[in-house]
Scaffold this motif. Sequence first.
Motif, PDB file in Angstrom:
ATOM      1  N   ASN A 148      26.989  28.996  43.588  1.00 15.56           N
ATOM      2  CA  ASN A 148      27.724  27.739  43.388  1.00 15.56           C
ATOM      3  C   ASN A 148      28.501  27.290  44.622  1.00 15.56           C
ATOM      4  N   GLU A 189      31.724  31.871  40.053  1.00 21.91           N
ATOM      5  CA  GLU A 189      32.186  30.502  39.844  1.00 21.91           C
ATOM      6  C   GLU A 189      32.677  29.859  41.138  1.00 21.91           C
ATOM      7  N   ASN A 200      36.954  34.073  37.154  1.00 24.64           N
ATOM      8  CA  ASN A 200      36.933  32.626  36.912  1.00 24.64           C
ATOM      9  C   ASN A 200      37.317  31.811  38.142  1.00 24.64           C
ATOM     10  N   VAL A 259      41.908  29.981  38.336  1.00 22.57           N
ATOM     11  CA  VAL A 259      40.753  29.251  38.863  1.00 22.57           C
ATOM     12  C   VAL A 259      40.867  28.958  40.360  1.00 22.57           C
ATOM     13  N   SER A 260      42.066  29.080  40.903  1.00 24.51           N
ATOM     14  CA  SER A 260      42.233  28.815  42.332  1.00 24.51           C
ATOM     15  C   SER A 260      43.310  29.718  42.906  1.00 24.51           C
ATOM     16  N   GLN A 319      37.372  29.654  41.283  1.00 23.88           N
ATOM     17  CA  GLN A 319      36.508  28.618  41.852  1.00 23.88           C
ATOM     18  C   GLN A 319      36.837  28.363  43.320  1.00 23.88           C
ATOM     19  N   TYR A 327      33.134  27.856  44.351  1.00 26.31           N
ATOM     20  CA  TYR A 327      32.469  26.792  45.089  1.00 26.31           C
ATOM     21  C   TYR A 327      33.098  26.596  46.469  1.00 26.31           C
TER      22      TYR A 327
END
Length: 270
Positions: A135, A111, A87, A65-66, A89, A113
Amino acid sequence: MKTLKLTFAFLLVACFSFANVSNSEKQALIALYNQTNGAQWTNSWDLDASIDTWHGVTIIDSKVVSLNLSFNNLQGQIPAEIGQLSNLQVLNLSFNKLNGSLPESISKLQELYSLQLFLNRLEGPIPNWIGSLSNLEFLALHSNKFTGKIPEEISNLKNLKKLELGSNFLEGNIPYSIKKLKNLQILSLIDNQLDGEIPESLVELTNLEELVLSSNNLSGSLPFELSQLSKLTLLMVSDNQLNNEYVTVVDDAPTKVTLFLEDEEMASKN
């Protein structure tokens, strides 16, 4: 026998750790490592170790996610495989030595941001597909070698709070449509080659706190309507070709900003 069991158990744990992340995501990370001289990174990866031990990689629920590899001596180009991190972010590859253009596969990272690629050597135009990352809240591409115009499609990023495109070689007008970014708090386009007038439409950015347009080729007058932006605490428009020179306005407390002409400000001190 006990040693054999422990070894087997360790292998199971290692395999499970790798299995936690899809093979597609793992291969994307390895591609980034290979194409950016991973062996010479400041904090390199042990490709035989569990992915959750790799520097800058955050995994939640078996998903990457990161990815934060800032200040890590990445050299080379961002691989197309980056788009397999579906996935993701947060992508932060700032303060490195990346070159080349942005791969279109980044547009698959729906996803995201936060996209931070500043202080590299990236070049070419800022692609139109950047506007498909719906996003995005933070977009920082400053201090690279981007050329061409600011794409109108950026105005599609309705969730954007921070837009930093300064210290590139961008030209043309500030898009009138930028007024659509109603959540924007920081707009920094400093040190480019932008021309034309500062659009009055910026007054519609009612959440704007910082407006930094210095060191361009902007002309005309500073729209007085900007004084209506009640949250604006920093305004920089010096070193342009405006009809008047304006002082930089910094206000610690969010309030209406008064727009001073430089000669008027100097006169008030004499």
